[in-house]
Design a protein around this motif. Structure first.
Motif, PDB file in Angstrom:
ATOM      1  N   SER A 189       0.855  -1.332   0.226  1.00 55.43           N
ATOM      2  CA  SER A 189       0.035  -0.007  -0.064  1.00 55.43           C
ATOM      3  C   SER A 189       0.806   1.297   0.208  1.00 55.43           C
ATOM      4  CB  SER A 189      -0.916   0.048   1.335  1.00 55.43           C
ATOM      5  OG  SER A 189      -1.642   1.206   1.417  1.00 55.43           O
ATOM      6  N   PRO A 241      -2.935   0.219   9.162  1.00 61.55           N
ATOM      7  CA  PRO A 241      -4.305  -0.414   8.999  1.00 61.55           C
ATOM      8  C   PRO A 241      -3.959  -2.050   8.507  1.00 61.55           C
ATOM      9  CG  PRO A 241      -3.769   0.716   7.022  1.00 61.55           C
ATOM     10  CD  PRO A 241      -2.772   0.998   8.024  1.00 61.55           C
ATOM     11  N   HIS A 245      -8.332  -6.117   4.733  1.00 62.26           N
ATOM     12  CA  HIS A 245      -9.669  -5.686   4.895  1.00 62.26           C
ATOM     13  C   HIS A 245     -10.503  -4.877   3.552  1.00 62.26           C
ATOM     14  CE1 HIS A 245     -10.545  -6.669   9.400  1.00 62.26           C
ATOM     15  NE2 HIS A 245      -9.768  -7.624   8.821  1.00 62.26           N
ATOM     16  N   TRP A 246      -9.492  -3.979   2.842  1.00 59.13           N
ATOM     17  CA  TRP A 246      -9.951  -3.318   1.777  1.00 59.13           C
ATOM     18  C   TRP A 246     -10.559  -4.355   0.876  1.00 59.13           C
ATOM     19  CZ3 TRP A 246      -7.925  -4.146  -2.887  1.00 59.13           C
ATOM     20  CH2 TRP A 246      -6.755  -4.598  -2.712  1.00 59.13           C
ATOM     21  N   TRP A 251     -12.422  -1.352   6.071  1.00 62.88           N
ATOM     22  CA  TRP A 251     -11.097  -0.793   6.646  1.00 62.88           C
ATOM     23  C   TRP A 251     -11.108  -1.363   8.110  1.00 62.88           C
ATOM     24  CZ3 TRP A 251     -13.398   4.065   4.558  1.00 62.88           C
ATOM     25  CH2 TRP A 251     -12.973   4.469   3.238  1.00 62.88           C
ATOM     26  N   SER A 252     -10.221  -1.774   8.469  1.00 60.70           N
ATOM     27  CA  SER A 252      -9.542  -1.810   9.872  1.00 60.70           C
ATOM     28  C   SER A 252      -8.236  -1.203  10.414  1.00 60.70           C
ATOM     29  CB  SER A 252      -9.604  -3.488  10.054  1.00 60.70           C
ATOM     30  OG  SER A 252      -9.233  -3.667  11.362  1.00 60.70           O
ATOM     31  N   PHE A 253      -8.289  -0.321  11.108  1.00 65.19           N
ATOM     32  CA  PHE A 253      -7.074   0.507  11.525  1.00 65.19           C
ATOM     33  C   PHE A 253      -6.945   0.084  13.150  1.00 65.19           C
ATOM     34  CE2 PHE A 253      -9.440   3.128   8.471  1.00 65.19           C
ATOM     35  CZ  PHE A 253      -8.708   3.221   7.294  1.00 65.19           C
ATOM     36  N   VAL A 261      -4.785   7.432   7.525  1.00 61.93           N
ATOM     37  CA  VAL A 261      -6.155   7.132   7.170  1.00 61.93           C
ATOM     38  C   VAL A 261      -6.961   8.142   6.382  1.00 61.93           C
ATOM     39  CG1 VAL A 261      -8.435   7.038   8.558  1.00 61.93           C
ATOM     40  CG2 VAL A 261      -6.572   6.374   9.765  1.00 61.93           C
ATOM     41  N   GLU A 264      -6.010   7.028   2.727  1.00 63.01           N
ATOM     42  CA  GLU A 264      -6.626   6.042   2.294  1.00 63.01           C
ATOM     43  C   GLU A 264      -8.183   6.348   1.881  1.00 63.01           C
ATOM     44  OE1 GLU A 264      -8.070   1.897   1.283  1.00 63.01           O
ATOM     45  OE2 GLU A 264      -5.872   3.001   1.297  1.00 63.01           O
ATOM     46  N   SER A 287     -13.079   0.035  12.827  1.00 64.10           N
ATOM     47  CA  SER A 287     -13.248  -0.669  11.947  1.00 64.10           C
ATOM     48  C   SER A 287     -14.294   0.079  10.982  1.00 64.10           C
ATOM     49  CB  SER A 287     -13.823  -2.224  11.805  1.00 64.10           C
ATOM     50  OG  SER A 287     -12.348  -2.984  12.484  1.00 64.10           O
ATOM     51  N   SER A 290     -15.669   0.517   3.755  1.00 71.35           N
ATOM     52  CA  SER A 290     -15.198   1.303   2.640  1.00 71.35           C
ATOM     53  C   SER A 290     -16.357   1.910   1.761  1.00 71.35           C
ATOM     54  CB  SER A 290     -13.902   0.754   2.120  1.00 71.35           C
ATOM     55  OG  SER A 290     -14.200  -0.503   1.552  1.00 71.35           O
TER      56      SER A 290
END
Length: 320
Positions: A189, A241, A245-246, A251-253, A261, A264, A287, A290
């Motif tokens: 990423s 993150p 998950h995307w 999203w999971s941060f 954040v 993204e 979480s 998205s």
């Protein structure tokens, strides 16, 4: 652009080659005359002949035992010998077809992959059997040569499921470092802040701009800061993150700098957000879907000491 050669014509040329290389000299002489006429009929016939010769030579370089199998036998009118000759020719044609597939798989390849703003993750298949899943607003360049497979990640998120090839390494180059595959599936990423690498399966080697390296295994991840320096590698659950998950529109941060954040988030919103210096180093855990980025925006002021201000089309995230 030259049209591709018909596989049927390549097989026909291989059949002629089988006759030319047989032990029956009279038959080889007759086939030689037929070949000259056949090659002269069209440019496609000539290109098919050259392709067939190339495959024939490769088959004969593979191994002595294979050469013995595919070498045509002397012509014999008996039914049993004809069946054996047909079987040998079938092996030649099959080997030729396999080699043709192999060359198509390993031939040089260059392609640009780009996804649109707020687009759902899109899957791409590469010639070697590798697969990419590319997130919204991502930009990549794929460059394959006979000796190396390389992807340039210019911006965005991509998940790589890489086909194993011992003789051609697979590299992902970013502005802050290089990832080399050691047989794996992983995510890279780059949303303009730092670069994050997370391994789902197998191993990767990550090298920063200073030449330092780390090998990551399944469940581990590492970040490259904006100076191209490796951070401490950690288990995937310990540093957000969560880049997997995307792929599931989520999203999971986990203790993620707010600047990352927002970077993204901006791939999915109509109005990009800016974050000022007073808020950029705050960290977010949570979480969010998205597909509904507004849920994340509305949550910021509730979970962090910030306010979101729309100043005539420019949305700012500011510390209180």
């Amino acid at each position: 652009m030259t049209d591709p050669v018909s596989p049927r014509k390549v097989q026909q040329a291989l059949a002629y080659l089988a006759g030319l290389h047989g032990d029956d000299l009279e038959r080889a002489r007759q086939v030689g005359a037929q070949v000259q006429r056949w090659r002269g009929k069209s440019d496609e016939h000539e290109r098919a002949w050259l392709e067939a010769e190339h495959r024939w030579q490769l088959v004969h370089r593979l191994a002595p035992q294979l050469r013995g199998v595919v070498q045509p036998e002397p012509c014999d009118p008996s039914r049993r010998r004809l069946l054996r000759q047909g079987g040998a020719l079938a092996v030649v044609l099959a080997a030729g077809g396999w080699l043709g597939w192999m060359f198509k798989r390993t031939m040089p390849f260059e392609h640009a992959l780009q996804t649109a703003h707020a687009e759902a993750p899109r899957r791409f298949a590469l010639p070697d059997g590798s697969e990419l899943l590319v997130a919204a607003e991502s930009n990549l360049r794929v460059r394959y040569s006979h000796g190396q497979r390389q992807v340039l990640l210019l911006h965005g998120n991509a998940y790589f499921d890489v086909a194993h090839e011992r003789l051609r390494p697979f590299l992902v180059s970013t502005r802050l470092g290089v990832v080399q595959v050691l047989g794996t599936a992983f995510t890279v990423s780059d949303r303009g802040v730092g670069v994050q690498v997370a391994v789902a399966r197998g191993r990767v080697q990550v090298r920063d701009l200073q030449g330092r390296e780390v090998v990551l295994r399944a469940g581990q991840r590492v970040g490259l800061d904006d100076q191209g320096r490796l951070g401490a590698w950690q288990a995937g659950s310990e540093l957000g993150p969560d880049l997997r998950h995307w792929q599931r529109a989520w999203w999971s941060f986990t203790d993620t700098p707010l600047a990352e954040v927002i970077a993204e988030l901006n791939a999915y919103v109509a109005k990009p957000l800016s974050v000022d210096a007073s808020a950029a180093r705050l960290h977010l855990t949570g979480s969010f879907p998205s597909a509904e980025p507004q849920v994340l925006i509305e949550s910021l002021a509730r979970v962090l000491p910030v306010r979101v201000v729309d100043e005539g089309g420019r949305v700012m995230v500011m510390g209180r």
